[in-house]
Write an enzyme that holds these catalytic residues in place. Sequence first.
Site, PDB file in Angstrom:
ATOM      1  N   GLY A   1       4.158  18.743  24.416  1.00 16.95           N
ATOM      2  CA  GLY A   1       3.840  17.818  23.320  1.00 16.95           C
ATOM      3  C   GLY A   1       5.025  17.659  22.372  1.00 16.95           C
TER       4      GLY A   1
ATOM      5  N   GLY B   1       0.369  25.468  40.920  1.00 16.73           N
ATOM      6  CA  GLY B   1       0.342  24.194  41.624  1.00 16.73           C
ATOM      7  C   GLY B   1      -0.781  23.371  41.038  1.00 16.73           C
TER       8      GLY B   1
ATOM      9  N   ASP C   1       6.333  23.801  40.441  1.00 16.51           N
ATOM     10  CA  ASP C   1       5.373  23.249  41.398  1.00 16.51           C
ATOM     11  C   ASP C   1       6.041  22.415  42.507  1.00 16.51           C
ATOM     12  OD1 ASP C   1       3.533  24.369  39.738  1.00 16.51           O
ATOM     13  OD2 ASP C   1       2.678  22.486  39.004  1.00 16.51           O
TER      14      ASP C   1
HETATM   15  N1  LIG Z   1       5.150   9.924  28.969  1.00 18.33           N
HETATM   16  C1  LIG Z   1       5.883  10.688  28.158  1.00 18.33           C
HETATM   17  N2  LIG Z   1       6.731  10.129  27.251  1.00 18.33           N
HETATM   18  C2  LIG Z   1       7.479  10.896  26.426  1.00 18.33           C
HETATM   19  N3  LIG Z   1       7.443  12.241  26.432  1.00 18.33           N
HETATM   20  C3  LIG Z   1       6.636  12.862  27.296  1.00 18.33           C
HETATM   21  C4  LIG Z   1       5.810  12.129  28.199  1.00 18.33           C
HETATM   22  N4  LIG Z   1       5.096  13.007  28.938  1.00 18.33           N
HETATM   23  C5  LIG Z   1       5.463  14.240  28.506  1.00 18.33           C
HETATM   24  N5  LIG Z   1       6.390  14.145  27.535  1.00 18.33           N
HETATM   25  C6  LIG Z   1       6.997  15.261  26.803  1.00 18.33           C
HETATM   26  O1  LIG Z   1       7.725  16.079  27.710  1.00 18.33           O
HETATM   27  C7  LIG Z   1       7.587  17.453  27.377  1.00 18.33           C
HETATM   28  C8  LIG Z   1       7.186  18.252  28.575  1.00 18.33           C
HETATM   29  O2  LIG Z   1       6.093  17.631  29.275  1.00 18.33           O
HETATM   30  P1  LIG Z   1       5.056  18.495  30.118  1.00 18.33           P
HETATM   31  O3  LIG Z   1       4.422  19.485  29.220  1.00 18.33           O
HETATM   32  O4  LIG Z   1       4.193  17.557  30.841  1.00 18.33           O
HETATM   33  O5  LIG Z   1       5.934  19.368  31.107  1.00 18.33           O
HETATM   34  P2  LIG Z   1       6.861  18.932  32.304  1.00 18.33           P
HETATM   35  O6  LIG Z   1       8.184  18.499  31.804  1.00 18.33           O
HETATM   36  O7  LIG Z   1       6.147  17.959  33.179  1.00 18.33           O
HETATM   37  O8  LIG Z   1       7.083  20.332  33.024  1.00 18.33           O
HETATM   38  P3  LIG Z   1       6.059  21.139  33.954  1.00 18.33           P
HETATM   39  O9  LIG Z   1       4.940  20.246  34.342  1.00 18.33           O
HETATM   40  O10 LIG Z   1       6.890  21.556  35.124  1.00 18.33           O
HETATM   41  O11 LIG Z   1       5.643  22.294  33.151  1.00 18.33           O
HETATM   42  C9  LIG Z   1       6.586  17.526  26.234  1.00 18.33           C
HETATM   43  O12 LIG Z   1       7.301  17.789  25.042  1.00 18.33           O
HETATM   44  C10 LIG Z   1       5.930  16.165  26.221  1.00 18.33           C
HETATM   45  O13 LIG Z   1       5.600  15.737  24.913  1.00 18.33           O
HETATM   46  O1  LIG Z   2       0.047  27.488  30.793  1.00 26.27           O
HETATM   47  P1  LIG Z   2       1.063  26.428  30.704  1.00 26.27           P
HETATM   48  O2  LIG Z   2       2.342  26.850  30.107  1.00 26.27           O
HETATM   49  O3  LIG Z   2       0.570  25.164  30.111  1.00 26.27           O
HETATM   50  O4  LIG Z   2       1.528  26.070  32.191  1.00 26.27           O
HETATM   51  C1  LIG Z   2       0.689  25.945  33.278  1.00 26.27           C
HETATM   52  C2  LIG Z   2       1.194  24.889  34.214  1.00 26.27           C
HETATM   53  O5  LIG Z   2       2.595  24.829  34.276  1.00 26.27           O
HETATM   54  C3  LIG Z   2       3.042  24.782  35.611  1.00 26.27           C
HETATM   55  O6  LIG Z   2       3.605  26.031  35.925  1.00 26.27           O
HETATM   56  C4  LIG Z   2       4.106  23.727  35.814  1.00 26.27           C
HETATM   57  O7  LIG Z   2       3.586  22.473  35.576  1.00 26.27           O
HETATM   58  C5  LIG Z   2       1.769  24.516  36.429  1.00 26.27           C
HETATM   59  O8  LIG Z   2       1.808  25.058  37.703  1.00 26.27           O
HETATM   60  C6  LIG Z   2       0.723  25.127  35.579  1.00 26.27           C
HETATM   61  O9  LIG Z   2      -0.531  24.501  35.742  1.00 26.27           O
END
Ligand SMILES: Nc1ncnc2c1ncn2[C@@H]1O[C@H](COP(=O)(O)OP(=O)(O)OP(=O)(O)O)[C@@H](O)[C@H]1O
Ligand SMILES: O=P(O)(O)OC[C@H]1O[C@](O)(CO)[C@@H](O)[C@@H]1O
EC number: 2.7.1.11
Length: 515
Positions: free
Chosen positions: A166, A265, A221
Amino acid sequence: MASNGVDWQMKLVEGAAGYVLEDVPHLSDYIHDLHTYPNPLQSNPAYSVVRQYFVDEDDTVQEKIVVHKDSPRGTHFRRAGPRQKMYFKPADVRACIVTCGGLCPGLNTVIREIVCGLHFMYGVTEVIGVDCGFRGFYSRNTVSLTPKSVSDIHKRGGTILGTSRGGHDTSKIVDNIQDREINQVYIIGGDGTQKGASAIYKEIRLRGLKVAVAGIPKTIDNDIPVIDKSFGFDTAVEEAQRAINAAHVEATSVENGIGLVKLMGRYSGFIAMYATLASRDVDCCLIPESPFYLEGKGGLYEFIAKRLRENGHMVIVIAEGAGQDLVAESTEQLDASGNKLLKDVGLWMSLKIKEHFAKPREMDITLKYIDPTYMIRAIPANASDNVYSTLLAQSAVHGAMAGYTGFVSGLVNGRHTYIPLNRITERQNKVVITDRMWARMLSSTNQPSFMNPPKGTSEKHIRWRISIGNNVFKVLPLLMNDSRNCAGLCSVVVWANGSMKFRQVRKQSPVNESL
Ligand SMILES: Nc1ncnc2c1ncn2[C@@H]1O[C@H](COP(=O)(O)OP(=O)(O)OP(=O)(O)O)[C@@H](O)[C@H]1O
Ligand SMILES: O=P(O)(O)OC[C@H]1O[C@](O)(CO)[C@@H](O)[C@@H]1O
Ligand SMILES: [Mg+2]
């Protein structure tokens, strides 16, 4: 090559015989008369020995390498690596690094190698770390990063910078980039993070700033498309073996022992599939992409009973995103980034199995449930992921110094490339259960295919109804996978006449969704 259709995300360049380059943006696309500088690597004692160290401007890497004699040459990406011409004077560079999303082995290696790459290859001395993810740009202090301060961080798990979900506020982040006079932004994170990187790059471009935005894709993942695999994935698969071994030891030490291991995952079952294939001790692997059911003929309970009768023990691996539709109904909750918060399918399943086998006329079982998920995520990268992370970081540095922006560095068919951000955020990489890898896994476990659930049991798991031609099919959740072959077909698993069947649906065909 003729250039056509330029947008802010990627530049399409067409060549002979169906060649397409999906090129990454460059600072010179929106800032004219930029000064260029010779690359100092040509006089670097370590690198000057390499015969052709600089990457030829025309070098590109093909996305699909299995072709037929009449196939068009298809999509290509720009090859990563150092360029002869730089668009930044090292003394003027002020770089920053941010890590976002969940932890992943190798994060610290990437941070280390960006700092060291900038310093030792290009002579850049000003690198700052942003504290705790995107929100850190506007709400936290920064930390100065030097080769000395990062020298041994690759031996530690996690990220020395901290991370968060976030808190992405594009204009506040870009205001901060401007205020701090940062001109290279290195963003390490998964699909969500790279969507955030894309928004930052767009805003920087709209403001006409000379700031390069480079992404390094991270996801334990392995759910990022286009790239061969993400860093940390191999380490996770390797570490998962320890949990599977423990489950196996527990299961084989008692009568009718069951070891149940939950692995990460959320939407993609790669860790579970590869860990199962690597181990050979696993009897059943359950992933989000492949629905399963418990009761009745062909169901999980029947299979467990069979394996226990045959072998006296069994090991089940379940990815955390599997079977979410089977777990008790509850309203969908989201995390701060908008990701679905999962119910604990491992705990749920261990209770269900115990409950089932406690019934009269069933077997006496002993079940041990192991949840190593956060332990796996928190370890440092193994040797191969350390090397891989190093190369990804160095590629990102070379790309930014060469003036490329709005890109991620990624491995495609074993070669390092620059990929436009939109290509890796437009969809998620999933296990394709109609591909050979899943079949190899099935043949190693000999588990049921779960293709014929007893009548009536799975109706509640139907997510969509779609029409293909004149037929209406009920589509099971999660199975609209992204595997598309050359003819633009998608594989879906549908519920038809009381059983599950694979169907190939044309991407363009009318699909009527209704919940
Ligand atoms: N559509 C978007 N536009 C702008 N920022 C985004 C969007 N989606 C996610 N973010 C921002 O990217 C950051 C990381 O997103 P998220 O928590 O989904 O993890 P991720 O980068 O997908 O990594 P993972 O899923 O491997 O943990 C957060 O700070 C979130 O606010
Ligand atoms: O508990 P957190 O930090 O939100 O992360 C959990 C998620 O992050 C990941 O490790 C990566 O997206 C997922 O496999 C898992 O669901
Ligand atoms: Mg993600």
